[in-house]
Design a protein around this motif. Structure first.
Motif, PDB file in Angstrom:
ATOM      1  N   PRO A   1      44.686  39.048  38.554  1.00 33.19           N
ATOM      2  CA  PRO A   1      44.159  37.943  37.748  1.00 33.19           C
ATOM      3  C   PRO A   1      42.760  38.181  37.193  1.00 33.19           C
ATOM      4  CG  PRO A   1      43.850  37.463  40.061  1.00 33.19           C
ATOM      5  CD  PRO A   1      44.616  38.764  39.995  1.00 33.19           C
ATOM      6  N   ASP A   2      42.165  39.342  37.478  1.00 33.27           N
ATOM      7  CA  ASP A   2      40.757  39.588  37.159  1.00 33.27           C
ATOM      8  C   ASP A   2      40.383  39.249  35.718  1.00 33.27           C
ATOM      9  OD1 ASP A   2      41.647  40.958  39.459  1.00 33.27           O
ATOM     10  OD2 ASP A   2      39.973  42.367  39.365  1.00 33.27           O
ATOM     11  N   CYS A   3      41.211  39.687  34.776  1.00 30.84           N
ATOM     12  CA  CYS A   3      40.870  39.524  33.358  1.00 30.84           C
ATOM     13  C   CYS A   3      40.796  38.052  32.953  1.00 30.84           C
ATOM     14  CB  CYS A   3      41.875  40.264  32.486  1.00 30.84           C
ATOM     15  SG  CYS A   3      43.603  39.817  32.791  1.00 30.84           S
ATOM     16  N   PHE A   4      41.736  37.245  33.405  1.00 33.90           N
ATOM     17  CA  PHE A   4      41.726  35.833  33.046  1.00 33.90           C
ATOM     18  C   PHE A   4      40.610  35.078  33.750  1.00 33.90           C
ATOM     19  CE2 PHE A   4      46.334  36.766  32.160  1.00 33.90           C
ATOM     20  CZ  PHE A   4      46.213  36.655  30.781  1.00 33.90           C
ATOM     21  N   LEU A   5      40.329  35.439  34.985  1.00 28.65           N
ATOM     22  CA  LEU A   5      39.223  34.824  35.705  1.00 28.65           C
ATOM     23  C   LEU A   5      37.896  35.130  35.012  1.00 28.65           C
ATOM     24  CD1 LEU A   5      40.288  35.590  39.388  1.00 28.65           C
ATOM     25  CD2 LEU A   5      40.377  33.370  38.235  1.00 28.65           C
ATOM     26  N   GLN A   6      37.745  36.375  34.553  1.00 25.99           N
ATOM     27  CA  GLN A   6      36.509  36.755  33.873  1.00 25.99           C
ATOM     28  C   GLN A   6      36.361  36.038  32.536  1.00 25.99           C
ATOM     29  OE1 GLN A   6      35.498  40.899  33.986  1.00 25.99           O
ATOM     30  NE2 GLN A   6      34.307  40.808  32.110  1.00 25.99           N
ATOM     31  N   ALA A   7      37.445  35.936  31.781  1.00 29.82           N
ATOM     32  CA  ALA A   7      37.387  35.262  30.485  1.00 29.82           C
ATOM     33  C   ALA A   7      37.011  33.792  30.652  1.00 29.82           C
ATOM     34  CB  ALA A   7      38.732  35.380  29.774  1.00 29.82           C
ATOM     35  N   ALA A   8      37.621  33.126  31.624  1.00 34.43           N
ATOM     36  CA  ALA A   8      37.300  31.718  31.875  1.00 34.43           C
ATOM     37  C   ALA A   8      35.831  31.569  32.248  1.00 34.43           C
ATOM     38  CB  ALA A   8      38.197  31.173  32.981  1.00 34.43           C
ATOM     39  N   LYS A   9      35.333  32.458  33.093  1.00 35.52           N
ATOM     40  CA  LYS A   9      33.932  32.414  33.510  1.00 35.52           C
ATOM     41  C   LYS A   9      33.002  32.573  32.313  1.00 35.52           C
ATOM     42  CE  LYS A   9      30.623  34.611  36.664  1.00 35.52           C
ATOM     43  NZ  LYS A   9      30.436  35.663  37.702  1.00 35.52           N
ATOM     44  N   LEU A  10      33.326  33.504  31.422  1.00 33.59           N
ATOM     45  CA  LEU A  10      32.498  33.736  30.238  1.00 33.59           C
ATOM     46  C   LEU A  10      32.506  32.540  29.295  1.00 33.59           C
ATOM     47  CD1 LEU A  10      33.396  37.463  29.495  1.00 33.59           C
ATOM     48  CD2 LEU A  10      31.216  36.584  30.345  1.00 33.59           C
ATOM     49  N   LEU A  11      33.605  31.797  29.291  1.00 35.99           N
ATOM     50  CA  LEU A  11      33.698  30.589  28.470  1.00 35.99           C
ATOM     51  C   LEU A  11      33.063  29.382  29.163  1.00 35.99           C
ATOM     52  CD1 LEU A  11      37.337  30.920  27.072  1.00 35.99           C
ATOM     53  CD2 LEU A  11      35.213  31.096  25.750  1.00 35.99           C
ATOM     54  N   GLY A  12      32.726  29.536  30.429  1.00 40.24           N
ATOM     55  CA  GLY A  12      32.094  28.454  31.167  1.00 40.24           C
ATOM     56  C   GLY A  12      33.056  27.382  31.634  1.00 40.24           C
ATOM     57  N   VAL A  13      34.317  27.774  31.872  1.00 33.56           N
ATOM     58  CA  VAL A  13      35.331  26.815  32.321  1.00 33.56           C
ATOM     59  C   VAL A  13      36.065  27.394  33.526  1.00 33.56           C
ATOM     60  CG1 VAL A  13      35.630  25.875  30.002  1.00 33.56           C
ATOM     61  CG2 VAL A  13      37.090  27.751  30.763  1.00 33.56           C
ATOM     62  N   ALA A  14      36.827  26.566  34.197  1.00 31.68           N
ATOM     63  CA  ALA A  14      37.646  27.028  35.312  1.00 31.68           C
ATOM     64  C   ALA A  14      38.973  27.571  34.787  1.00 31.68           C
ATOM     65  CB  ALA A  14      37.901  25.884  36.288  1.00 31.68           C
ATOM     66  N   ALA A  15      39.455  28.649  35.369  1.00 33.10           N
ATOM     67  CA  ALA A  15      40.734  29.214  34.938  1.00 33.10           C
ATOM     68  C   ALA A  15      41.862  28.198  35.104  1.00 33.10           C
ATOM     69  CB  ALA A  15      41.044  30.480  35.730  1.00 33.10           C
ATOM     70  N   SER A  16      41.758  27.358  36.111  1.00 27.95           N
ATOM     71  CA  SER A  16      42.796  26.355  36.357  1.00 27.95           C
ATOM     72  C   SER A  16      42.860  25.301  35.259  1.00 27.95           C
ATOM     73  CB  SER A  16      42.560  25.679  37.707  1.00 27.95           C
ATOM     74  OG  SER A  16      41.274  25.083  37.761  1.00 27.95           O
ATOM     75  N   ASP A  17      41.825  25.231  34.420  1.00 29.28           N
ATOM     76  CA  ASP A  17      41.809  24.281  33.308  1.00 29.28           C
ATOM     77  C   ASP A  17      42.204  24.938  31.994  1.00 29.28           C
ATOM     78  OD1 ASP A  17      40.954  22.167  34.932  1.00 29.28           O
ATOM     79  OD2 ASP A  17      38.836  22.692  34.663  1.00 29.28           O
ATOM     80  N   CYS A  18      42.622  26.201  32.053  1.00 27.41           N
ATOM     81  CA  CYS A  18      42.953  26.954  30.846  1.00 27.41           C
ATOM     82  C   CYS A  18      44.465  27.083  30.655  1.00 27.41           C
ATOM     83  CB  CYS A  18      42.361  28.362  30.916  1.00 27.41           C
ATOM     84  SG  CYS A  18      40.558  28.414  30.893  1.00 27.41           S
ATOM     85  N   LEU A  19      44.854  27.296  29.405  1.00 26.96           N
ATOM     86  CA  LEU A  19      46.230  27.653  29.083  1.00 26.96           C
ATOM     87  C   LEU A  19      46.242  29.114  28.660  1.00 26.96           C
ATOM     88  CD1 LEU A  19      49.212  26.877  28.620  1.00 26.96           C
ATOM     89  CD2 LEU A  19      48.599  26.303  26.261  1.00 26.96           C
ATOM     90  N   VAL A  20      46.986  29.930  29.377  1.00 21.23           N
ATOM     91  CA  VAL A  20      47.141  31.347  29.046  1.00 21.23           C
ATOM     92  C   VAL A  20      48.383  31.518  28.174  1.00 21.23           C
ATOM     93  CG1 VAL A  20      47.748  33.606  29.981  1.00 21.23           C
ATOM     94  CG2 VAL A  20      45.924  32.259  31.056  1.00 21.23           C
ATOM     95  N   TRP A  21      48.225  32.269  27.103  1.00 18.48           N
ATOM     96  CA  TRP A  21      49.322  32.579  26.190  1.00 18.48           C
ATOM     97  C   TRP A  21      49.726  34.018  26.446  1.00 18.48           C
ATOM     98  CZ3 TRP A  21      50.635  28.796  22.356  1.00 18.48           C
ATOM     99  CH2 TRP A  21      49.789  27.676  22.354  1.00 18.48           C
ATOM    100  N   GLU A  22      50.973  34.232  26.848  1.00 23.21           N
ATOM    101  CA  GLU A  22      51.437  35.552  27.267  1.00 23.21           C
ATOM    102  C   GLU A  22      52.857  35.814  26.790  1.00 23.21           C
ATOM    103  OE1 GLU A  22      51.011  38.396  28.577  1.00 23.21           O
ATOM    104  OE2 GLU A  22      49.002  38.418  29.410  1.00 23.21           O
ATOM    105  N   ASP A  23      53.270  37.081  26.893  1.00 23.39           N
ATOM    106  CA  ASP A  23      54.652  37.434  26.554  1.00 23.39           C
ATOM    107  C   ASP A  23      55.290  38.345  27.586  1.00 23.39           C
ATOM    108  OD1 ASP A  23      54.937  40.494  24.929  1.00 23.39           O
ATOM    109  OD2 ASP A  23      53.024  39.749  25.673  1.00 23.39           O
ATOM    110  N   ALA A  24      54.485  38.961  28.465  1.00 23.83           N
ATOM    111  CA  ALA A  24      54.999  39.983  29.374  1.00 23.83           C
ATOM    112  C   ALA A  24      54.901  39.538  30.826  1.00 23.83           C
ATOM    113  CB  ALA A  24      54.229  41.284  29.180  1.00 23.83           C
ATOM    114  N   PRO A  25      55.834  39.978  31.660  1.00 26.18           N
ATOM    115  CA  PRO A  25      55.819  39.594  33.076  1.00 26.18           C
ATOM    116  C   PRO A  25      54.498  39.894  33.781  1.00 26.18           C
ATOM    117  CG  PRO A  25      57.932  40.573  32.533  1.00 26.18           C
ATOM    118  CD  PRO A  25      57.056  40.744  31.315  1.00 26.18           C
ATOM    119  N   ALA A  26      53.881  41.048  33.489  1.00 25.91           N
ATOM    120  CA  ALA A  26      52.620  41.397  34.148  1.00 25.91           C
ATOM    121  C   ALA A  26      51.528  40.397  33.801  1.00 25.91           C
ATOM    122  CB  ALA A  26      52.190  42.804  33.756  1.00 25.91           C
TER     123      ALA A  26
END
Length: 226
Positions: free
Chosen positions: A147-172
């Protein structure tokens, strides 16, 4: 068979975190060419290799398929250069450009397993805007499905990852988003067959609209297709 929105109601999020390949742009033609040639060069089955690479860093895929005596770093660098040189057939996922243009710049991020140079090359080639926050495979110690990449992106945006919507297409990538505690929207445009997933699936961004709430949050809803 057309893709449809499933189990989607108007929902409020602090920010959107977008994967790139298969989510914002379709790079299947390039990926198949580059990785197919690489697999054949090393006596590997291109189809088998292709099933394991989506959503992951190139070096992780090379490491999984390394043959005796292979220099993993050198091979990953060669693949990167081939992908930088080949942008023929890169196109946006339907409606992606307009959808991104409707988002406040400080409420979304690009989160991809690709190296930064390749991410910039492909996004520009597809004619898509670039956000202020970009997290790539170069920026994390552990690539997706960690989860490192999404946690880092949320942190840089100043929000919690749990409050974000991730848009994805692949199982990984989906697994990484789940591990980060984020909600998930699956883009199914490039899938040959429907993905088995508990998350909502859409065929592109033309089926969705977004508005900004008074507190700056993003309100996502389905567009009435008539």
């Amino acid at each position: 068979m057309p893709w449809v929105i499933s189990t989607l109601t108007q929902t409020k999020f602090a920010a959107f975190l977008f994967d790139m390949d298969g989510t914002l742009l379709n790079s299947i033609a390039v990926v198949n060419r580059v990785w197919g040639q690489w697999a054949l060069k090393h006596g590997l089955d291109p189809v088998a290799v292709g099933h394991t690479l989506h959503g992951r860093r190139a070096i992780d895929t090379v490491r999984d398929w390394q043959t005796p005596g292979m220099d993993v770093d050198l091979e990953a660098e060669a693949i990167l250069q081939a992908e930088l040189d080949d942008v023929v057939g890169l196109i946006e996922i339907p409606g992606a450009q307009a959808f991104l243009a409707a988002l406040p710049p400080d409420r979304w991020a690009l989160v991809t397993s690709a190296p930064r140079a390749l991410a910039l090359r492909r996004v520009r080639a597809a004619g898509l805007p670039l956000p202020a926050v970009i997290v790539t495979g170069d920026d994390v110690a552990n690539g997706k499905p960690a989860p490192d990449c999404f946690l880092q992106a949320a942190k840089l945006l100043g929000v919690a990852a749990s409050d974000c919507l991730v848009w994805e297409d692949a199982p990984a990538g989906i697994a990484a988003a789940e591990a980060a505690g984020a909600s998930v929207m699956v883009i199914g445009t490039t899938h040959a067959t429907p993905m088995q997933t508990p998350h909502p699936v859409v065929g592109g961004y033309t089926q969705l609209s977004v508005a900004v709430d008074e507190d700056g949050s993003l309100l996502l809803q389905a567009v009435n297709q008539g």
